[in-house]
Design an enzyme around this catalytic site. Structure first.
Site, PDB file in Angstrom:
ATOM      1  N   LYS A   1       0.820  -1.508  -0.066  1.00 27.33           N
ATOM      2  CA  LYS A   1      -0.192  -0.030   0.456  1.00 27.33           C
ATOM      3  C   LYS A   1       1.154   1.026   0.165  1.00 27.33           C
ATOM      4  CE  LYS A   1      -2.110   3.177   1.674  1.00 27.33           C
ATOM      5  NZ  LYS A   1      -1.478   4.577   1.720  1.00 27.33           N
TER       6      LYS A   1
ATOM      7  N   GLU B   1      10.143  15.399  15.713  1.00 26.70           N
ATOM      8  CA  GLU B   1      11.082  15.179  14.137  1.00 26.70           C
ATOM      9  C   GLU B   1      10.139  16.654  14.074  1.00 26.70           C
ATOM     10  OE1 GLU B   1       9.375  11.685  12.376  1.00 26.70           O
ATOM     11  OE2 GLU B   1      11.404  11.802  11.644  1.00 26.70           O
TER      12      GLU B   1
ATOM     13  N   CYS C   1      13.756  10.086   7.396  1.00 24.78           N
ATOM     14  CA  CYS C   1      13.509   9.634   8.921  1.00 24.78           C
ATOM     15  C   CYS C   1      14.592   9.764   9.457  1.00 24.78           C
ATOM     16  CB  CYS C   1      13.207   8.276   8.741  1.00 24.78           C
ATOM     17  SG  CYS C   1      14.035   7.100   7.448  1.00 24.78           S
TER      18      CYS C   1
ATOM     19  N   GLU D   1       9.414   1.374  11.158  1.00 25.84           N
ATOM     20  CA  GLU D   1      10.545   2.919  11.326  1.00 25.84           C
ATOM     21  C   GLU D   1       9.692   3.859  11.093  1.00 25.84           C
ATOM     22  OE1 GLU D   1      12.347   4.859  10.410  1.00 25.84           O
ATOM     23  OE2 GLU D   1      12.539   4.299   8.530  1.00 25.84           O
TER      24      GLU D   1
HETATM   25  P1  NAD Z   1       1.552   8.910   7.942  1.00 24.11           P
HETATM   26  O1  NAD Z   1       2.878   7.866   8.860  1.00 24.11           O
HETATM   27  O2  NAD Z   1      -0.008   8.756   8.210  1.00 24.11           O
HETATM   28  O3  NAD Z   1       1.551   8.091   6.997  1.00 24.11           O
HETATM   29  C1  NAD Z   1       2.380   6.890   6.076  1.00 24.11           C
HETATM   30  C2  NAD Z   1       1.807   5.728   5.317  1.00 24.11           C
HETATM   31  O4  NAD Z   1       0.773   5.052   6.281  1.00 24.11           O
HETATM   32  C3  NAD Z   1       1.128   6.383   3.670  1.00 24.11           C
HETATM   33  O5  NAD Z   1       1.687   4.878   3.127  1.00 24.11           O
HETATM   34  C4  NAD Z   1      -0.566   6.470   4.366  1.00 24.11           C
HETATM   35  O6  NAD Z   1      -1.029   6.257   3.950  1.00 24.11           O
HETATM   36  C5  NAD Z   1      -0.379   5.039   5.487  1.00 24.11           C
HETATM   37  N1  NAD Z   1      -1.205   5.301   6.715  1.00 24.11           N
HETATM   38  C6  NAD Z   1      -2.127   6.384   7.161  1.00 24.11           C
HETATM   39  N2  NAD Z   1      -2.691   6.607   7.909  1.00 24.11           N
HETATM   40  C7  NAD Z   1      -2.968   4.910   7.967  1.00 24.11           C
HETATM   41  C8  NAD Z   1      -3.606   4.304   8.775  1.00 24.11           C
HETATM   42  N3  NAD Z   1      -4.880   4.574  10.023  1.00 24.11           N
HETATM   43  N4  NAD Z   1      -3.933   2.768   8.780  1.00 24.11           N
HETATM   44  C9  NAD Z   1      -2.665   2.256   8.058  1.00 24.11           C
HETATM   45  N5  NAD Z   1      -2.481   2.813   7.236  1.00 24.11           N
HETATM   46  C10 NAD Z   1      -2.044   4.357   7.298  1.00 24.11           C
HETATM   47  O7  NAD Z   1       2.462  10.271   7.693  1.00 24.11           O
HETATM   48  P2  NAD Z   1       1.997  11.280   6.915  1.00 24.11           P
HETATM   49  O8  NAD Z   1       0.951  11.515   7.100  1.00 24.11           O
HETATM   50  O9  NAD Z   1       2.259  10.954   6.059  1.00 24.11           O
HETATM   51  O10 NAD Z   1       3.045  11.979   7.220  1.00 24.11           O
HETATM   52  C11 NAD Z   1       3.205  13.105   8.605  1.00 24.11           C
HETATM   53  C12 NAD Z   1       4.271  13.035   9.435  1.00 24.11           C
HETATM   54  O11 NAD Z   1       5.321  11.089   9.618  1.00 24.11           O
HETATM   55  C13 NAD Z   1       5.715  13.828   8.907  1.00 24.11           C
HETATM   56  O12 NAD Z   1       5.498  15.491   8.884  1.00 24.11           O
HETATM   57  C14 NAD Z   1       6.644  12.836   9.400  1.00 24.11           C
HETATM   58  O13 NAD Z   1       7.051  13.660  10.780  1.00 24.11           O
HETATM   59  C15 NAD Z   1       6.331  11.341   9.453  1.00 24.11           C
HETATM   60  N6  NAD Z   1       6.468  10.725   8.443  1.00 24.11           N
HETATM   61  C16 NAD Z   1       8.142   9.955   8.500  1.00 24.11           C
HETATM   62  C17 NAD Z   1       8.279   9.059   7.738  1.00 24.11           C
HETATM   63  C18 NAD Z   1       9.296   8.379   7.668  1.00 24.11           C
HETATM   64  O14 NAD Z   1      10.456   7.825   7.300  1.00 24.11           O
HETATM   65  N7  NAD Z   1      10.110   7.618   9.501  1.00 24.11           N
HETATM   66  C19 NAD Z   1       7.558   9.021   7.060  1.00 24.11           C
HETATM   67  C20 NAD Z   1       7.170   9.557   6.638  1.00 24.11           C
HETATM   68  C21 NAD Z   1       6.270  10.797   7.169  1.00 24.11           C
END
Ligand code: NAD
Length: 483
Positions: free
Chosen positions: A179, A385, A288, A254
């Site tokens: 996904k 972060e 990250c 992660e």
């Molecule tokens: P997120 O964690 O919400 O999204 C990451 C993934 O999770 C996406 O594929 C998203 O569709 C999926 N997702 C979202 N809600 C979900 C749920 N309820 N159940 C299962 N999967 C779900 O991150 P975001 O909203 O895109 O970004 C927000 C913050 O997250 C950023 O500001 C950053 O601090 C952090 N982030 C960290 C990383 C990393 O590599 N560690 C990557 C992206 C974002």
């Protein structure tokens, strides 16, 4: 843009067949360099995840489940070659989708190929052991796939994260349901198309784009999956772990970090300087393992501050196609999050700041890279972060103080030590709370061979290297009594 794609971005790959989401619904994909719509993508939901999990299980029950390890390795290796042949196209797609400057996007495509090569070569070299036991017994262990694996991937490094997670899962004979993030999923679809071309059997890799709260939540709560790997925010990671926990499904998380670089008075500053800055601004800080905290000993603090400030002053932010060192953020939503942090830093001193290219469109998700100086270790900018091109400088006096500050956040992903004192290097490598520690470098070039993952709120489990292959498999012990 759509015409430049060699695959149809509006479809999901389920059981070897490209098809629209069951609902027929789609979502717009936006280019963060100018806010324009690139194309529509499928908005997969529960019904599509159900179909993908069913197709993955069918693959395990069929040809894929019976395929010898060396043949899986050949498929991975062939996939790596196809990725290399498409490096420039993949880089251009990623630059448009993520806003990544072209050179950085190209490096991600090369890394994806490296994951396929590394895992392809390892596929037939992972095995169990014989275990000496009581007289009359022969005992051995088998390394077997979990079964159906779920992979929820973020938008910041789609190709690298797919390579390290899906690549390792397929190597061990799992059948994967991927996904991708709703903000950036074109290279996931490109990867799936290349996997079909490489000869991966139907159902071994399935891709369902969609919104996190719909497709992502359906995947993490699905009773038919046997392992899930998630990369993204702490809040979402906790939700995924909770949902998987109800089915007692193991999870690899992660979740990012607040990774420090510790610069001591005896450091080689000429060697350190490029790493200090680059680790904060690469991918516009949306990494990250970004180094967002620079801890500097008093004797070199002013020098480091002025040299980093100078480097920040030379940075220009512009569209991904300009291939500058810093491009836009992923979205205007992310820009608001980062600007919120900059507002909360209004009480701090800005030591250096980049500029915005004159022609950067107002509709793009741009923020100016910003270096804050003399930041208290307990300030929100030094603890949380940010996921933008923002770094904080924190002065320290002693080694003990440096370690205390370095270990004082909730995270523990990566840390680095800049010092020429060998004993200090060894001491701190043990004392720093992190999944990876670097000595006189930062990131070691990101090698696919190096196990990676965090402690604390940075998550748990290890990806990359052979550790990933152990993580995407489980051990069965066989004890035969023969007298
Ligand atoms: P997120 O964690 O919400 O999204 C990451 C993934 O999770 C996406 O594929 C998203 O569709 C999926 N997702 C979202 N809600 C979900 C749920 N309820 N159940 C299962 N999967 C779900 O991150 P975001 O909203 O895109 O970004 C927000 C913050 O997250 C950023 O500001 C950053 O601090 C952090 N982030 C960290 C990383 C990393 O590599 N560690 C990557 C992206 C974002």
């Amino acid at each position: 843009m759509t015409t430049d794609l060699w695959f149809d971005p509006t479809l999901c790959l389920i059981g070897g067949v490209w098809r629209p989401a069951t609902s027929g619904r789609t979502l717009p994909l936006v280019n963060p360099s100018d806010g324009s719509e690139i194309c529509q993508i499928a908005r997969g939901e529960t019904a599509d995840i159900d179909a993908a999990v069913e197709a993955a299980q069918a693959a395990l029950d069929g040809e894929w489940g019976r395929m010898p390890a060396f043949e899986r390795g050949r498929l991975l290796t062939r996939l790596g070659q196809l990725v290399l042949e498409k490096v420039d196209e993949l880089a251009a797609i990623e630059a448009a989708d993520v806003g990544k400057p072209l050179t950085q996007a190209r490096a991600d495509a090369v890394a994806l190929a490296r994951y396929c090569e590394f895992y392809g070569g390892a596929a037939d070299k992972i095995h169990g052991e014989t275990i000496p036991y009581l007289d009359g017994y022969t005992v051995y262990s088998l390394r077997e796939p979990h079964g159906v694996t779920g992979h929820i991937v973020p938008w910041n490094y789609p190709m690298q994260i797919i390579g390290r997670s899906v690549g390792a899962a397929l190597t061990m004979g799992n059948a994967a349901v991927l996904k991708p993030a709703e903000e950036a999923c074109l290279t996931a679809l490109a990867f799936a198309d290349l996997a079909v071309q490489a000869g991966f059997p139907a159902g071994s890799l399935n891709v369902v784009p969609g919104i996190g709260a719909e497709a992502g939540a359906a995947l993490s709560a699905h009773p038919g999956i046997h392992h899930i790997s998630f990369t993204g925010s702490v809040a979402t990671g906790a939700l995924v772990q909770q949902a998987a926990g109800k089915n007692v499904v193991p999870v690899t998380l992660e979740l990012g970090g607040k990774s420090p670089q510790l610069v001591f008075d005896d450091a080689d500053l000429d060697a350190a300087l490029p790493f200090l800055v680059n680790a904060g601004i690469q991918n516009a800080g949306q990494t990250c393992s970004a180094s967002s905290r620079i801890l500097v000993q008093r004797g070199v603090y002013e020098t480091v501050k002025s040299r980093m400030a100078e480097a920040y002053g030379a940075l220009t932010v512009g569209p991904a196609s300009d291939d500058l060192r810093v491009g836009p953020l992923i979205s205007n939503r992310q820009k608001e999050i980062v600007n919120g942090f900059l507002d909360r830093g209004a009480d701090l001193t800005i030591a250096g700041q980049g500029t915005l290219a004159d022609h950067a469109p107002d509709t793009g998700a741009y923020v100016r890279p910003t270096l804050f100086a003399d930041v208290p270790a307990d300030h929100t900018l030094a603890r949380d972060e940010i996921f933008g091109p923002v770094q904080v400088l924190i002065p320290f006096e002693t080694e003990e103080e440096a370690v205390r500050i370095a270990n004082s956040t909730d995270y523990g992903l990566v840390a680095s030590i800049w010092s020429c004192d060998g004993a200090r290097q060894m001491r701190l490598a043990k004392q720093l709370r992190a999944g990876q520690v670097f000595i006189n470098n930062y990131g070691a070039g990101g090698g696919v061979e190096l196990p990676f993952g965090g402690v604390g709120k940075s998550g748990h489990g290890r990806e990359k290297g052979f550790e990933a292959l152990y993580g995407f498999s489980q051990l069965k012990t066989v004890a035969a009594y023969h007298g």
